[in-house]
Design a protein around this motif. Structure first.
Motif: not given
Length: 496
Positions: A339-354
């Motif tokens: 299980x590797x979590x892509x950084x681009x997806x992690x950043x988009x999740x944080x961006x959506x929260x912001x």
């Protein structure tokens, strides 16, 4: 290492690696590159047409009876493993880690002294753990069942999917019952770990899809949820944000190549402003004449969406354009071995929260938000209180359009950017807003995350197409039973 049968050559390679110097390393590289010739007596390393002595490096005349040294698959595997073994002495921890991983794929008990020597000198925790795995895999091939048992028990603790094929191979040829039991237990534990990795992967994919749906629907939650405008051009506003990101990338590459990794930071306000300006022009030119007439609004914005798509094709072409991830968004965070979590997806999740927190603050805590809520609830009374309703309408619609542009900026990092980008999200955006409850930001969040998770869970059982159909049927049934959505408006908002 060059003359004799394959097994003898492999054995010679393994012995040479234990005391390899620079000449030995160069000779092994030459063998791997098929740059070695030999006759019955001598071996020659070829540098172009020039033959050299592999020990002294002196130039020699190539005898006529010297032929190319042919490496079969067994010897090539041994050569790659030998090169990896030599890399264990590298000063770079990343190279040592790669070398240990390569040795693990080609286990050989004869390399144990080399691995033990590297383990004794190693200080990096990651490299040391990989070397321990390589040592255990090497012991799997031992003739001593006690060593094989110890290796199986050691590999049981690693829970790495890379080791499972080696364990399966050893299980097929294993004769000792105790070792067989240990191998089966190790495989069973690895399978259990992989199952958890797959479950968490589906959960993360669902949250990732939910964050993308949230970004796509957040702007629509304002233009449709608060203002009541059925904006069929919302998808094209998302597309404009994506193309604004592409243009920013091109400008950075051409004029600021040294700061290219930061183009996405600049693209965020650019994509917001590009879509917001188009939204303002759309509201001033068309929408303001159609408030309270939803069918006419739907038809007008659908026509505008076609115009925007064709204009994009005329300017940028009909083909998709390439938008690159910055270096800091490349790669991923490895949580489990599978299980590797892509950084681009992690950043988009944080961006959506912001983005969500920003919109919630803007609507509930600012003067503009107060005006928007006042105008949407009771336009005549707001006008009597001195609110410029026309300007408020334009600001609110521009805000929703700008948020759609932010969604396009985020989507450019995970998918193709083309004239039809918005068409993939317009239906999903309306479904999220209607399911969550018109005018309810909390409902939009719940609906987006819920649809994302359900969609990914169903994809694993039914496939992408049937999962989409099942979600659509669920939404239709849900709206039939609860037309107001998950969260219904209350009080004066509902009466308005």
């Amino acid at each position: 290492m060059a003359i004799g049968d394959s097994e003898a050559r492999v054995q010679a390679l393994n012995q040479a690696v234990l005391t390899a110097d620079d000449r030995t390393r160069a000779y092994i590289d030459a063998l791997a590159d098929d740059s070695v010739k030999a006759n019955e007596k001598d071996v020659f390393v070829m540098q172009g047409d020039q033959a050299t002595d592999p020990v002294t490096g002196a130039k020699l005349k190539l005898p006529e009876d010297a032929d190319d040294v042919v490496n079969n698959n067994l010897v090539r595997s041994a050569l790659e493993a030998a090169k990896a073994a030599i890399q264990l002495g590298s000063a770079d921890a990343a190279e040592r880690l790669d070398a240990a991983a390569a040795l693990m794929k080609e286990p050989d008990e004869s390399r144990l002294p080399l691995i033990d020597k590297a383990l004794a000198a190693e200080h990096d925790a990651r490299v040391k753990a990989q070397l321990e795995k390589a040592r255990a895999t090497a012991l799997l091939a031992s003739e001593d069942p006690v060593k094989r048992l110890a290796a199986a028990q050691a590999l049981d603790q690693s829970r790495s999917p890379d080791i499972k094929p080696l364990l399966n191979e050893q299980l097929e040829r294993e004769t000792d019952p105790q070792v067989k039991t240990a191998l089966q237990a190790a495989i069973s534990h690895i399978d259990a770990g992989l199952a958890w990795g797959e479950r968490l992967g589906v959960l993360f994919s669902g949250i990732s899809l939910g964050s993308i749906l949230l970004l796509a629907a957040l702007g629509l939650a304002i233009t449709y949820g608060l203002m009541g405008v059925i904006n069929m051009a919302h998808g094209e506003l998302i597309m404009i944000g994506a193309y604004a990101t592409y243009v920013t990338q091109v400008l950075f590459r051409q004029y600021l190549p040294g700061a290219f990794d930061w183009y996405l930071v600049a693209a965020v306000p650019v994509s917001f402003m590009a879509s917001a300006l188009v939204g303002a022009a759309l509201e001033r030119g068309v929408i303001r004449y159609l408030y309270g007439r939803p069918l006419e609004t739907l038809l007008a914005t659908w026509g505008i969406s076609l115009i925007l798509m064709q204009a994009t094709r005329s300017i940028f072409g009909a083909q998709n354009v390439a938008v690159e991830n910055p270096a800091w968004m490349s790669g991923g965070l490895q949580v489990l071995p599978n299980l590797t979590l892509p950084w681009n997806r992690i950043v988009i999740i944080a961006f959506a929260v912001a983005a969500l927190l920003g919109v919630a603050w803007l609507i509930s805590r600012t003067r503009l938000g107060l005006f928007v809520r006042g105008v949407t609830q009771n336009r005549p009374m707001a006008a009597c209180m001195g609110v410029n309703t026309a300007r408020t309408d334009m600001y609110a619609f521009s805000l929703g359009s700008g948020i759609a542009g932010l969604a396009g900026c985020a989507l450019s990092q995970v998918g193709n950017v083309g004239p039809d980008l918005g068409q993939s999200y317009i239906v999903d955006s309306f479904m999220v807003v209607v399911l969550g409850g018109v005018g309810q930001l909390a409902g939009t969040v719940y609906a987006a995350l819920g649809l994302g998770l359900v969609n990914k869970l169903l994809e694993g059982w039914t496939g992408a197409v049937l999962a989409k159909i099942a979600v659509l049927i669920f939404i239709i049934v849900f709206i039939q039973k609860r037309p107001q959505g998950i969260f219904a408006m209350k009080g004066r908002s509902a009466e308005a």
